[in-house]
Design a protein around this motif. Sequence first.
Motif, short mmCIF file in Angstrom:
data_model
loop_
_atom_site.label_atom_id
_atom_site.label_comp_id
_atom_site.label_asym_id
_atom_site.label_seq_id
_atom_site.Cartn_x
_atom_site.Cartn_y
_atom_site.Cartn_z
N ASP A 168 0.82 -1.22 0.00
CA ASP A 168 0.00 0.00 0.00
C ASP A 168 0.85 1.27 0.00
N ILE B 281 -5.80 -5.91 -6.23
CA ILE B 281 -5.48 -4.64 -5.57
C ILE B 281 -5.65 -3.52 -6.57
N LYS B 282 -6.19 -2.42 -6.14
CA LYS B 282 -6.44 -1.28 -7.03
C LYS B 282 -5.15 -0.87 -7.73
N GLU C 220 -5.69 -1.77 2.58
CA GLU C 220 -6.91 -0.97 2.41
C GLU C 220 -7.27 -0.74 0.95
N ASN C 221 -6.56 -1.37 0.01
CA ASN C 221 -6.80 -1.09 -1.41
C ASN C 221 -7.27 -2.31 -2.18
#
Length: 231
Positions: A56, A91-92, A193-194
């Motif tokens: 992240d 994951i983004k 968080e992604n």
Amino acid sequence: MKKTISLIPALLLCAALLAGCAGKPSETKTEALPAPEADEATMFAVDKNINMTTIDNYLGRDDAVYRDVRMLFDPADYAAIGGEADLTRTIKGFKIVPFPYIATLQSLPVANAYAGEHLFDVEWAENGTVSKATARYAESMMVLEELFPKDKAIFLMCGGGGYANMLKQLLLYFGWDENLLYNIGANWEYKGENALELIVYPEDANGKNIYATWRADYAYLDFDKLNKTEN
């Protein structure tokens, strides 16, 4: 007599100031990446510094590309080893480029591994490196170079770390810079968080899961449109 104030000097001063600002480098600098450093204690030599715990902190960089090398729906029985065959989340910022479509797989500890069309036939050495790789299509190298640019850091991720390591070894064989290749490991362990969820689970327990594949940034390969080599 009323004085006339000329705006020309002021305008020239503003233009000069703006030009000076435009010529200055941005004050925001991207922190240099740590050099790739494999953790030999991990099964697939996952990077010590950039991995599922820290990724992240390294997202959204202009000097890097992000690749999730899993299949959307893998025929291999990864559930037998505690994993998932379906790509339920990524994951983004990661583009999905399935490694099984890139090259011959190493022997896997699961049944029903993919054995269909791929860009390169690969002979694997006992130590996990590539001993020989042959393009099956005239476009194979073009695809590899466009999806994995040589002038940027490449963050490779899969479910357990195996596909990512295989792809890293293939890129090394073809001359990619080892200082730009990172196996960041197993997305099955990601708790950041992604996360980008690719399956929606209905609240109704009897409802069917929604496979939101349209959310994925997916590199589609149509092998029927490629030109087979004569090898």
